[in-house]
Design a protein around this motif. Structure first.
Motif, short mmCIF file in Angstrom:
data_model
loop_
_atom_site.label_atom_id
_atom_site.label_comp_id
_atom_site.label_asym_id
_atom_site.label_seq_id
_atom_site.Cartn_x
_atom_site.Cartn_y
_atom_site.Cartn_z
N LEU A 156 -23.32 47.26 -48.34
CA LEU A 156 -24.50 46.44 -48.10
C LEU A 156 -25.24 46.84 -46.82
N GLY A 157 -25.24 48.13 -46.52
CA GLY A 157 -25.85 48.62 -45.28
C GLY A 157 -27.33 48.28 -45.19
N PHE A 158 -28.03 48.31 -46.31
CA PHE A 158 -29.46 48.02 -46.30
C PHE A 158 -29.69 46.56 -45.89
N ASP A 159 -28.89 45.67 -46.44
CA ASP A 159 -29.04 44.24 -46.12
C ASP A 159 -28.70 43.99 -44.65
N ARG A 160 -27.71 44.72 -44.14
CA ARG A 160 -27.37 44.55 -42.73
C ARG A 160 -28.54 44.99 -41.86
N ALA A 161 -29.23 46.07 -42.29
CA ALA A 161 -30.39 46.54 -41.52
C ALA A 161 -31.52 45.52 -41.57
N VAL A 162 -31.73 44.92 -42.74
CA VAL A 162 -32.78 43.90 -42.88
C VAL A 162 -32.47 42.71 -41.96
N SER A 163 -31.21 42.34 -41.92
CA SER A 163 -30.81 41.22 -41.07
C SER A 163 -30.99 41.59 -39.59
N ARG A 164 -30.68 42.84 -39.25
CA ARG A 164 -30.87 43.30 -37.85
C ARG A 164 -32.34 43.24 -37.47
N PHE A 165 -33.20 43.63 -38.40
CA PHE A 165 -34.63 43.62 -38.13
C PHE A 165 -35.11 42.17 -37.92
N ALA A 166 -34.59 41.27 -38.74
CA ALA A 166 -34.95 39.86 -38.58
C ALA A 166 -34.53 39.38 -37.19
N ARG A 167 -33.36 39.84 -36.74
CA ARG A 167 -32.89 39.46 -35.41
C ARG A 167 -33.80 40.04 -34.32
N ALA A 168 -34.24 41.29 -34.54
CA ALA A 168 -35.14 41.92 -33.55
C ALA A 168 -36.43 41.11 -33.43
N LEU A 169 -36.92 40.60 -34.55
CA LEU A 169 -38.15 39.78 -34.51
C LEU A 169 -37.94 38.52 -33.68
N VAL A 170 -36.77 37.89 -33.89
CA VAL A 170 -36.48 36.66 -33.14
C VAL A 170 -36.38 36.98 -31.64
N LEU A 171 -35.63 38.03 -31.33
CA LEU A 171 -35.43 38.38 -29.92
C LEU A 171 -36.76 38.73 -29.24
N SER A 172 -37.63 39.42 -29.97
CA SER A 172 -38.92 39.78 -29.36
C SER A 172 -39.75 38.52 -29.14
N ASP A 173 -39.67 37.57 -30.06
CA ASP A 173 -40.39 36.30 -29.86
C ASP A 173 -39.86 35.56 -28.64
N GLN A 174 -38.57 35.74 -28.37
CA GLN A 174 -37.98 35.06 -27.21
C GLN A 174 -38.23 35.84 -25.91
N GLY A 175 -38.88 36.98 -26.04
CA GLY A 175 -39.15 37.81 -24.86
C GLY A 175 -37.95 38.65 -24.45
N ARG A 176 -36.94 38.71 -25.31
CA ARG A 176 -35.75 39.55 -24.99
C ARG A 176 -36.04 40.96 -25.53
N ASN A 177 -37.01 41.60 -24.87
CA ASN A 177 -37.58 42.83 -25.43
C ASN A 177 -36.62 44.01 -25.48
N ASN A 178 -35.79 44.15 -24.44
CA ASN A 178 -34.89 45.31 -24.43
C ASN A 178 -33.88 45.24 -25.58
#
Lengths: 382, 185
Positions: A134-156
């Motif tokens: 399920l590597g593709f789904d894990r990547a999709v979930s990681r991307f969703a997390r990146a969106l949340v973190l960027s919204d929180q200003g946790r850019n790095n």
């Protein structure tokens, strides 16, 4: 026939049949989900196809009603967890549950409930980590997390995840998601004031997207590219990009995005000194934003309009624009602090510092959207 | 020209559903290639490679219609799955040579634990959808009561009460099922 192939084809048929049965039920559930929470889940609903349809419906609802998406995704999580043991291959069961959690996270993010979004993503990751395929789904979930973190200003942290995702989506030959990852990278760079980097990133994303059938992402990229060029005072490139975005959004009949892009065009024209055209564009965008019941954004566009009027010496028109914004903000019950800032602006409008004050108040009201408790300081106090 | 409208982010909006691919044909076409990738490129044994290819195909099922480059996706997913498998295996510690003689301590109470766990799952499965969500979040996903309250948009006090009520409901419904109706032996 190999047993794996047999199971795969049997599952494919089963899923397709179940989805057909589930589709009309899920469609009606959209309006009556409240009623199902207080009873047992009917056995006929405990199917993989039903979960699949629920998750798709939740995703479709997101832009119009994120709160309803939360409820639907929560229900999908519950149904996914109660699928009869052994009826489906483990990969299917895990993928469906992980997908439901991810949709729940997206909805929470849309509602700016970032901690809840991250908790849902943790659950998705726990779920998806147990099946190698399920590597593709894990990547999709990681991307969703990146969106949340960027919204929180946790850019790095977000950028690190984005880079991982780009590599994963490239490996899966998914150009659309690869471009979306680059788009997020460009947005983070833009927010950090690194406009040249952002331009390069957006252009790279457009190259990746190439001729992929995804005009929505292409239009968003063109819009963002135009804005980044605008920040670099490259008016020609900015307008060209924004006009392309506008044409694509028009083709997609994306009213909200068209209004926002039109507003962007107006701002670039204003910054480039084409005041008459800016007035025309900003008035149209403002009208459209109001029609879409987006008073906050319409108000900001109204302040840009006031700025354009002031630039051409039309103080009375500027005053009228500000008065309209005050009335709209009041009617919409928006942040009281914004009204205080607008009152100050009304007082300063007849003075020579009017344009500086308009921009000052605009910046403040824009910042209130992410920091609603920020205190307003008059120009002199800054 | 600072303070432009917020850049736009394209969410993962899937467009209207394209037709389902011909799964049987795709399986025939790519299965052998995928298994051979795992064996030749990643030196994974044949049975494990077949299991990985099978998992990848099953994942493909849930999104097949939305994938543009099917071959690229399948091959990429196979490489990704193979690497993940190897990473997971590298983290696993080998069993001691004497493992066959000493019983696994984690299985010492297995005869007592399994019925309890199975009963808990069955009991939760008998509750309303709301209680299933509450109990799942609280006991399977480890949400604290305040986190549960946020998720359900209720007060912490009510969240706590809800957990208790749901536990009671699970117990009641499980016991009712276990207890034979009057007149039966």
């Amino acid at each position: 026939m190999k047993p794996g192939r047999e199971e795969f084809l049997r599952t494919a048929r089963l899923l397709e049949d179940e989805r057909k049965v589930a589709r009309p039920i899920v469609r009606t559930l959209g309006t009556s989900l409240d009623a199902v929470w207080d009873r047992e889940i009917p056995a006929a609903w405990k199917t993989a196809g039903f979960v699949h349809e629920l998750t798709s419906a939740a995703r479709d609802l997101l832009k119009n009603d994120a709160r309803a998406t939360v409820a639907m995704a929560q229900f999908a999580v519950v149904v996914a967890a109660s699928l009869p043991a052994g009826k489906y291959p483990r990969a299917i069961q895990v993928q469906l549950e992980g997908g439901a959690w991810k949709e729940l996270a997206n909805a929470h993010r849309y509602l700016s409930e970032y901690d809840a979004a991250l908790r849902a993503l943790d659950a998705a990751d726990r779920c998806l980590s147990v099946v190698d395929g399920l590597g593709f789904d894990r990547a999709v979930s990681r991307f969703a997390r990146a969106l949340v973190l960027s919204d929180q200003g946790r850019n790095n942290e977000a950028l690190k995840l984005v880079d991982d995702c780009v590599a994963d989506f490239e490996e899966h030959a998914d150009r659309r998601r690869q471009a979306q990852c680059l788009q997020l990278r460009g947005m983070i760079e833009s927010r950090g004031g690194q406009y040249r980097k952002a331009v390069a990133t957006y252009e790279r994303a457009l190259i990746v997207l190439d001729d992929a059938d995804d005009d929505y992402t292409r239009a968003c990229l063109k819009n963002n590219l135009g804005q980044a060029y605008g920040e670099l005072s490259d008016t020609g490139s900015a307008l060209a990009s924004l006009q392309e975005a506008l044409a694509l959004f028009e083709k997609l009949q994306a009213a909200g995005e068209m209004a926002r892009t039109g507003w962007g065009v107006g701002r670039v024209l204003l910054a480039g000194g084409s005041y008459d055209q800016a007035v025309q564009m900003l008035s149209g965008a403002r009208r459209d934003l109001l029609k879409l019941a987006l008073p906050e954004e319409a108000g900001l566009a109204g302040l840009d309009l006031a700025d354009a009027f002031l630039a051409t010496g039309e103080t009375a028109a500027a005053r009228e624009a500000v008065e309209e914004v005050v009335a709209e903000f009041r009617a919409a019950g928006l942040n009281q602090r914004a009204l205080l800032a607008l009152d100050y602006l009304r007082d300063v409008l007849p003075t020579p510092r009017a344009r500086a004050a308009v921009r000052h108040v605009r910046t403040y009201i824009n910042e209130l959207r992410t920091s609603p408790n920020q205190v307003f300081l008059e120009l002199d106090q800054e | 020209m600072s303070g432009l409208a917020e850049p736009m982010v394209a969410l993962e909006l899937e467009s209207s559903e394209p037709p389902e691919p011909d799964y049987a044909a795709l399986y025939e076409q790519y299965y052998t290639l995928m298994v051979s990738i795992a064996i030749r490129k990643f030196h994974i044994c044949e049975s494990e490679a077949e299991a990985l290819a099978h998992e990848v195909f099953l994942d493909f099922l849930t999104k097949g219609a939305g994938i543009e480059d099917q071959r690229g996706w399948l091959v990429g997913a196979m490489c990704n799955a193979s690497r993940y498998y190897l990473r997971r295996r590298a983290r696993a510690e080998p069993l001691p040579e004497t493992y066959a003689q000493a019983p696994d301590p984690s299985l010492a109470r297995v005869l007592e634990m399994w019925p309890d766990q199975l009963a808990a799952r069955e009991a939760i499965g008998k509750t309303t959808a709301r209680c299933q969500l509450v109990l799942r979040l609280r006991y399977f996903e480890g949400y604290s009561v305040p986190e549960l309250a946020t998720e359900l948009r209720i007060t912490k006090k009510y969240a706590s009460k809800l957990v208790s009520e749901c536990l009671r409901q699970a117990y009641r419904r499980y016991v009712r099922r276990e207890t034979p109706p009057k007149g039966e032996t």
